[in-house]
Design an enzyme around this catalytic site. Structure first.
Site, PDB file in Angstrom:
ATOM      1  N   SER A   1      39.934  31.031  27.989  1.00 15.51           N
ATOM      2  CA  SER A   1      40.464  30.916  29.342  1.00 15.51           C
ATOM      3  C   SER A   1      40.376  32.310  29.951  1.00 15.51           C
ATOM      4  O   SER A   1      40.894  33.279  29.408  1.00 15.51           O
ATOM      5  CB  SER A   1      41.912  30.435  29.283  1.00 15.51           C
TER       6      SER A   1
ATOM      7  N   ASP B   1      40.924  22.998  35.689  1.00 11.18           N
ATOM      8  CA  ASP B   1      42.307  22.620  35.997  1.00 11.18           C
ATOM      9  C   ASP B   1      42.528  22.390  37.487  1.00 11.18           C
ATOM     10  O   ASP B   1      43.066  21.356  37.894  1.00 11.18           O
ATOM     11  CB  ASP B   1      43.279  23.702  35.506  1.00 11.18           C
TER      12      ASP B   1
ATOM     13  N   ARG C   1      48.482  37.727  41.604  1.00 13.15           N
ATOM     14  CA  ARG C   1      49.281  36.531  41.920  1.00 13.15           C
ATOM     15  C   ARG C   1      50.118  36.662  43.181  1.00 13.15           C
ATOM     16  O   ARG C   1      50.118  35.765  44.028  1.00 13.15           O
ATOM     17  CB  ARG C   1      50.153  36.120  40.727  1.00 13.15           C
TER      18      ARG C   1
END
Ligand code: ARG
Length: 391
Positions: free
Chosen positions: A173, A13, A92
């Site tokens: 994933s 991606d 994150r």
């Protein structure tokens, strides 16, 4: 040319993102955050440059990730929906922090990431970026681009000569860092199907794990893990060692259906061997060293803390305030916990602490007993008094 800082992983991606952004007139600067995913960063850097990135930054975030992100959530005993130990969710905000820093350094006005529009990570990246610098613009190519499937995306990558080592068959994933692995997609999308053996990446299948238990002792000093079997280690080494030892015993597998922030339920599996051991050991020490009221109140906050982390609200006032509370609770969390690892299970086999509030002379049923049982009668009368009906 407008500069964009792209959160880059080296996967399909984000590689396609480089090309996609470049084709739309952006100068792409790739930022790779090293949070202990153990990748070949030289190879990833080369891939980014070969795909068209102008420049690549590799930030070694491991120490800060451990001390400012992993440790506070361990001390908070934060587990989303009681199970997920938050490895991906914790990574994150720190990556976002450094995307913003890189944007400032490069005088870029745009940040991009490769997250899907169905996940939590897009929220975590974007909310954090906006909290840290509301002027930055964000692009999420995966949410808008034209590919309808992974196959289409791979065809495009091949067509464009994007160097990749993926096949159309790769089904899962996977997101990995020092604190654990998150795995989704493929057969896992059916919550009735037991995860296939090849879905797990870092733990031994419990059935094939050693048939003798492994005992380990973990020391904490003021809420910080400091030793394994009396040997002092820095946190990074300590976590790696535990991942290895517990992983070998099949410890740390989590299989759950969870509620995503965007409103869908998803089935995901996780592996977090070190985190599983450290959470258990930490809670055992707290059970020994915190008084009942503090312990119970802290449990309520654990739940909230996990939600805040999961929801991308790391840099929020509530999270900051809870951090201050948690820190205060860790002053006496020092001592040793003995864990027994055996074929996928991790249980406490012993605990001790200089700050222990456990008093044997009160708990014992032997002649050492100092508890005055006669006092219980009066205590019970007063305790129940408000609820007793008048005769
Ligand atoms: N559901 C988890 C979370 O939101 C993990 C997502 C990680 N992504 C992945 N590619 N498995 O934190």
């Amino acid at each position: 040319m407008k500069k964009v800082i792209l959160a880059y992983s080296g996967g399909l991606d984000t590689s396609v993102c480089v090309k996609w952004l470049k084709d739309r007139g952006y100068e792409v600067i790739a930022y790779i955050g090293d949070v202990g995913q153990g990748e070949d960063f030289e190879k990833i850097e080369k891939r980014a440059l070969d795909t068209g990135a102008k420049k690549v930054y590799i930030g070694d975030l491991k120490q800060e990730f451990i001390s400012d992100f992993i440790l506070p959530s361990l001390q908070a005993n934060a587990a989303y929906e009681g199970k997920y130990l938050l490895a991906t969710a914790l990574s994150r905000p720190i990556i976002a922090k450094y995307l913003v820093e890189t944007a400032h350094r490069e005088k870029a006005s745009v940040i991009a990431h490769g997250c899907t529009g169905k996940g939590n990570d897009q929220v975590r990246f974007e909310v954090t970026v906006h909290i840290l610098d509301p002027k930055l613009e964000i692009i999420a190519p995966v949410r808008v681009w034209e590919f309808k499937s992974r196959e289409e995306e791979i065809d495009y990558a091949k067509e464009q000569g994007i160097p990749l080592n993926v096949t159309k068959k790769k089904v899962y994933s996977i997101d990995k860092n020092l604190w654990g692995i998150s795995i989704e997609c493929g057969a896992l999308e059916n919550p009735w199907i037991e995860p296939p053996k090849d879905a797990y990446q870092m733990t031994q299948n419990p059935e094939d794990a050693p048939s003798k238990p492994t005992y380990i002792e973990i020391d904490f000093e003021k809420g910080i893990p400091s030793k394994i079997n009396s040997q002092k280690y820095g946190l990074e080494t300590l976590i790696k060692k535990l991942n290895e030892t517990a992983g070998r015993n099949g410890v740390g597998r989590i299989d759950m259906v969870e509620n995503r922030l965007v409103g869908i339920k998803s089935r995901e599996i996780y592996e977090a061997p070190a985190a599983t051991c450290l959470y258990l050991a930490h809670r055992e020490l707290e059970a020994l060293c915190l008084d009942r009221e503090l312990l119970h109140f802290k449990e309520v906050l654990s739940l909230k803390y996990a939600e805040l982390v999961y929801y991308g609200l790391w840099y929020s006032p509530l999270k900051k305030a809870i951090d201050a509370f948690i820190k205060e609770t860790q002053k006496n969390i020092s001592g040793t916990v003995r864990l027994k690892l055996y074929k996928g299970s991790c249980v406490a086999a012993g605990r001790k602490s200089p700050y222990s509030l456990y008093k044997e002379e009160l708990a014992t049923y032997t002649e050492k007993d100092k508890f005055d049982q006669k006092l219980a009668e009066g205590f019970i009368r007063l305790w129940g008094m408000p609820y007793r009906r008048q005769k």
